[in-house]
Design an enzyme around this catalytic site. Structure first.
Site, PDB file in Angstrom:
ATOM      1  N   LYS A 194       0.861  -1.190   0.000  1.00 53.48           N
ATOM      2  CA  LYS A 194       0.000   0.000   0.000  1.00 53.48           C
ATOM      3  C   LYS A 194       0.892   1.233   0.000  1.00 53.48           C
ATOM      4  O   LYS A 194       1.739   1.408   0.876  1.00 53.48           O
ATOM      5  CB  LYS A 194      -0.903   0.000   1.232  1.00 53.48           C
ATOM      6  CG  LYS A 194      -1.736   1.269   1.318  1.00 53.48           C
ATOM      7  CD  LYS A 194      -2.783   1.179   2.410  1.00 53.48           C
ATOM      8  CE  LYS A 194      -3.581   2.464   2.479  1.00 53.48           C
ATOM      9  NZ  LYS A 194      -4.605   2.408   3.520  1.00 53.48           N
ATOM     10  N   ARG A 204     -10.905   9.893   1.969  1.00 49.99           N
ATOM     11  CA  ARG A 204     -10.659  10.660   3.186  1.00 49.99           C
ATOM     12  C   ARG A 204     -11.752  11.700   3.392  1.00 49.99           C
ATOM     13  O   ARG A 204     -12.102  12.009   4.536  1.00 49.99           O
ATOM     14  CB  ARG A 204      -9.268  11.288   3.139  1.00 49.99           C
ATOM     15  CG  ARG A 204      -8.172  10.221   3.203  1.00 49.99           C
ATOM     16  CD  ARG A 204      -6.783  10.817   3.019  1.00 49.99           C
ATOM     17  NE  ARG A 204      -5.757   9.783   3.074  1.00 49.99           N
ATOM     18  CZ  ARG A 204      -4.479  10.004   2.816  1.00 49.99           C
ATOM     19  NH1 ARG A 204      -4.074  11.219   2.487  1.00 49.99           N
ATOM     20  NH2 ARG A 204      -3.604   9.008   2.893  1.00 49.99           N
ATOM     21  N   LYS A 215       1.450  10.055   5.407  1.00 49.97           N
ATOM     22  CA  LYS A 215       1.534   8.692   5.931  1.00 49.97           C
ATOM     23  C   LYS A 215       2.808   7.987   5.464  1.00 49.97           C
ATOM     24  O   LYS A 215       2.867   6.763   5.396  1.00 49.97           O
ATOM     25  CB  LYS A 215       0.279   7.902   5.517  1.00 49.97           C
ATOM     26  CG  LYS A 215      -1.025   8.488   6.091  1.00 49.97           C
ATOM     27  CD  LYS A 215      -2.214   7.537   5.906  1.00 49.97           C
ATOM     28  CE  LYS A 215      -3.465   8.087   6.597  1.00 49.97           C
ATOM     29  NZ  LYS A 215      -4.623   7.174   6.485  1.00 49.97           N
ATOM     30  N   GLU A 231       7.564  -6.855   1.383  1.00 50.86           N
ATOM     31  CA  GLU A 231       6.281  -6.833   2.112  1.00 50.86           C
ATOM     32  C   GLU A 231       5.494  -8.121   1.845  1.00 50.86           C
ATOM     33  O   GLU A 231       4.882  -8.684   2.745  1.00 50.86           O
ATOM     34  CB  GLU A 231       5.445  -5.617   1.703  1.00 50.86           C
ATOM     35  CG  GLU A 231       5.922  -4.273   2.269  1.00 50.86           C
ATOM     36  CD  GLU A 231       5.633  -4.118   3.769  1.00 50.86           C
ATOM     37  OE1 GLU A 231       4.986  -5.002   4.365  1.00 50.86           O
ATOM     38  OE2 GLU A 231       6.072  -3.106   4.347  1.00 50.86           O
ATOM     39  N   LYS A 246      -2.222  -1.522  -3.725  1.00 51.21           N
ATOM     40  CA  LYS A 246      -3.087  -0.343  -3.697  1.00 51.21           C
ATOM     41  C   LYS A 246      -2.259   0.931  -3.808  1.00 51.21           C
ATOM     42  O   LYS A 246      -1.286   1.046  -3.082  1.00 51.21           O
ATOM     43  CB  LYS A 246      -3.855  -0.357  -2.374  1.00 51.21           C
ATOM     44  CG  LYS A 246      -4.735   0.841  -2.171  1.00 51.21           C
ATOM     45  CD  LYS A 246      -5.364   0.768  -0.820  1.00 51.21           C
ATOM     46  CE  LYS A 246      -6.183   2.008  -0.586  1.00 51.21           C
ATOM     47  NZ  LYS A 246      -6.765   2.027   0.716  1.00 51.21           N
ATOM     48  N   SER A 272     -10.337   5.530  -4.624  1.00 51.10           N
ATOM     49  CA  SER A 272     -11.311   6.611  -4.812  1.00 51.10           C
ATOM     50  C   SER A 272     -10.768   7.692  -5.747  1.00 51.10           C
ATOM     51  O   SER A 272     -11.469   8.168  -6.630  1.00 51.10           O
ATOM     52  CB  SER A 272     -11.665   7.203  -3.453  1.00 51.10           C
ATOM     53  OG  SER A 272     -10.507   7.692  -2.798  1.00 51.10           O
ATOM     54  N   TYR A 311     -15.416   0.995  -6.478  1.00 48.56           N
ATOM     55  CA  TYR A 311     -16.678   1.659  -6.131  1.00 48.56           C
ATOM     56  C   TYR A 311     -17.656   1.591  -7.294  1.00 48.56           C
ATOM     57  O   TYR A 311     -18.840   1.822  -7.114  1.00 48.56           O
ATOM     58  CB  TYR A 311     -16.415   3.126  -5.755  1.00 48.56           C
ATOM     59  CG  TYR A 311     -15.449   3.261  -4.602  1.00 48.56           C
ATOM     60  CD1 TYR A 311     -15.905   3.147  -3.291  1.00 48.56           C
ATOM     61  CD2 TYR A 311     -14.091   3.475  -4.817  1.00 48.56           C
ATOM     62  CE1 TYR A 311     -15.020   3.235  -2.231  1.00 48.56           C
ATOM     63  CE2 TYR A 311     -13.200   3.565  -3.767  1.00 48.56           C
ATOM     64  CZ  TYR A 311     -13.659   3.444  -2.477  1.00 48.56           C
ATOM     65  OH  TYR A 311     -12.789   3.519  -1.428  1.00 48.56           O
TER      66      TYR A 311
HETATM   67  C1  PBG Z   1      -6.897   3.825   5.450  1.00 48.43           C
HETATM   68  C2  PBG Z   1      -7.468   3.592   4.110  1.00 48.43           C
HETATM   69  C3  PBG Z   1      -7.394   4.482   3.040  1.00 48.43           C
HETATM   70  C4  PBG Z   1      -8.059   3.893   1.981  1.00 48.43           C
HETATM   71  C5  PBG Z   1      -8.527   2.641   2.402  1.00 48.43           C
HETATM   72  N1  PBG Z   1      -8.139   2.467   3.736  1.00 48.43           N
HETATM   73  C6  PBG Z   1      -6.828   5.848   2.975  1.00 48.43           C
HETATM   74  C7  PBG Z   1      -5.519   6.096   3.558  1.00 48.43           C
HETATM   75  O1  PBG Z   1      -4.664   5.210   3.655  1.00 48.43           O
HETATM   76  O2  PBG Z   1      -5.308   7.241   3.950  1.00 48.43           O
HETATM   77  C8  PBG Z   1      -8.227   4.536   0.641  1.00 48.43           C
HETATM   78  C9  PBG Z   1      -9.198   3.922  -0.280  1.00 48.43           C
HETATM   79  C10 PBG Z   1      -9.535   4.759  -1.435  1.00 48.43           C
HETATM   80  O3  PBG Z   1      -8.973   5.845  -1.663  1.00 48.43           O
HETATM   81  O4  PBG Z   1     -10.434   4.334  -2.174  1.00 48.43           O
HETATM   82  N2  PBG Z   1      -6.805   2.744   6.289  1.00 48.43           N
END
Ligand code: PBG
Length: 323
Positions: A194, A204, A215, A231, A246, A272, A311
């Site tokens: 990720k 968010r 992050k 990982e 991701k 998203s 989505y």
């Molecule tokens: C956080 C989390 C995120 C998403 C899924 N779980 C955002 C982040 O890491 O800040 C993002 C999913 C998306 O953008 O569709 N645990």
């Protein structure tokens, strides 16, 4: 001598179908859903996506099932006054998130219910873990909470828990906690590679979880690919059942690499922001939404993903049904 003519294999619909290498099915799709304790409300930066009240959530799942979507991932929208520095509400077994999980499983026992394991919906600072006075995200104290959270979700009926936090050692800790609490059949769908990505914005917004700072001390550097292999090796050794990459479209090379090195199923999250970008261009008439959606989702599968979080799952499933 003759001319090589690959076009012969593109001559008609029937021939194109015979030589098609990758096919999408509704059963490949995982539909992420946002649940709120309040009334349903639209997510402005992700047109067509809604924070759903429990009643509307159940209706939406019914609609998805009719379209042959068999898996959903649930994300809770937590009220500001229930958020704190440690995400303690995450462990409350009578919290609406847990209740929503059990309600879904009661109503739709056959569905694959995936629950998110991370603290960002629950923390005031929006980070996926607990922080110290300097704002550093603390690994091991966070892992302890995540392992407990996984047990609460398994108790509530989750078929898979999906740690999306990127703390070290959390897959192993969650596996041990699940096994010790009688949940040896609950799977771990690990967010394995990720990345600290710019493509999480609308998510968010949905959760009001935009973090203070970034992050990058736990999510991966977008410049790295060998690190994804590390990982994967660790998550696999710790007992992950599925490895996720991701975002998806910007990381197709990572999906392919993990598919080569691991025997585990590979999952990918069309995030998203990746979807919002496509929808915004379509809204302006700059590209055709439906064909762009199908091509995008197909590319993720072609790269090696066995399953895809999107989505747009209902629209894609509709198109697949129409053929
Ligand atoms: C956080 C989390 C995120 C998403 C899924 N779980 C955002 C982040 O890491 O800040 C993002 C999913 C998306 O953008 O569709 N645990």
């Amino acid at each position: 001598m003759f001319t090589a003519r690959p076009r012969r294999n593109r001559k008609s619909d029937a021939i194109r179908a015979l030589v098609q290498e990758t096919r999408l099915h509704a059963a490949d799709l995982i539909y992420p859903l946002f649940v709120t304790e309040k009334e349903s409300s639209p997510i402005h930066s992700l047109p067509g996506t809604t924070r759903l009240s429990i009643v509307d959530l159940l209706k939406e799942i019914e609609r998805a099932l009719k379209l042959n979507i068999q898996s959903i991932a649930l994300f809770p929208v937590i009220d500001g006054d229930k958020k704190d520095l440690f995400g303690m509400e995450a462990l409350n077994p009578s919290h609406f998130h847990q209740k929503a999980l059990s309600r879904i499983k009661q109503e739709f026992p056959k569905i694959c219910l995936i629950s998110d394991i991370a603290l960002d919906p629950y923390t005031k600072h929006g980070h996926d873990g607990v922080i110290d006075e300097e704002g550093r995200v603390l690994n091991d104290p966070t892992v302890e909470i995540l392992a407990k959270m996984a047990v609460v979700h398994a108790d509530a009926g989750a078929d898979m828990v999906a740690p999306s936090d990127m703390m070290d050692g959390r897959v192993g800790a969650i596996r041990r906690a699940l096994d010790a609490s009688g949940h040896s059949t609950v799977s771990i769908h690990a967010y394995c590679a990720k990345y600290a990505s710019a493509f999480y914005g609308p998510f968010r917004e949905a959760l009001s979880s935009t973090p203070k700072g970034d992050k990058r001390s736990y999510q991966m550097n977008p410049a790295n690919s060998r690190e994804a292999l590390l990982e994967a090796q660790l998550d696999e050794a710790e007992g992950a059942d599925i490895l996720m990459v991701k975002p998806a479209v910007h990381y197709l090379d990572i999906i392919s690499k993990l598919k080569e090195v691991s025997k585990l199923p590979i999952s990918a999250y069309h995030t998203s922001g990746e979807l919002a970008m496509l929808l915004a261009a379509a809204e302006r008439g700059w590209l055709d939404r439906d064909s762009a959606l199908l091509e995008t989702t197909m590319s993720i599968k072609r790269a090696g993903a066995d399953m895809i979080f999107t989505y747009a799952a209902p629209r894609i499933a509709e198109m697949l049904r129409e053929g």
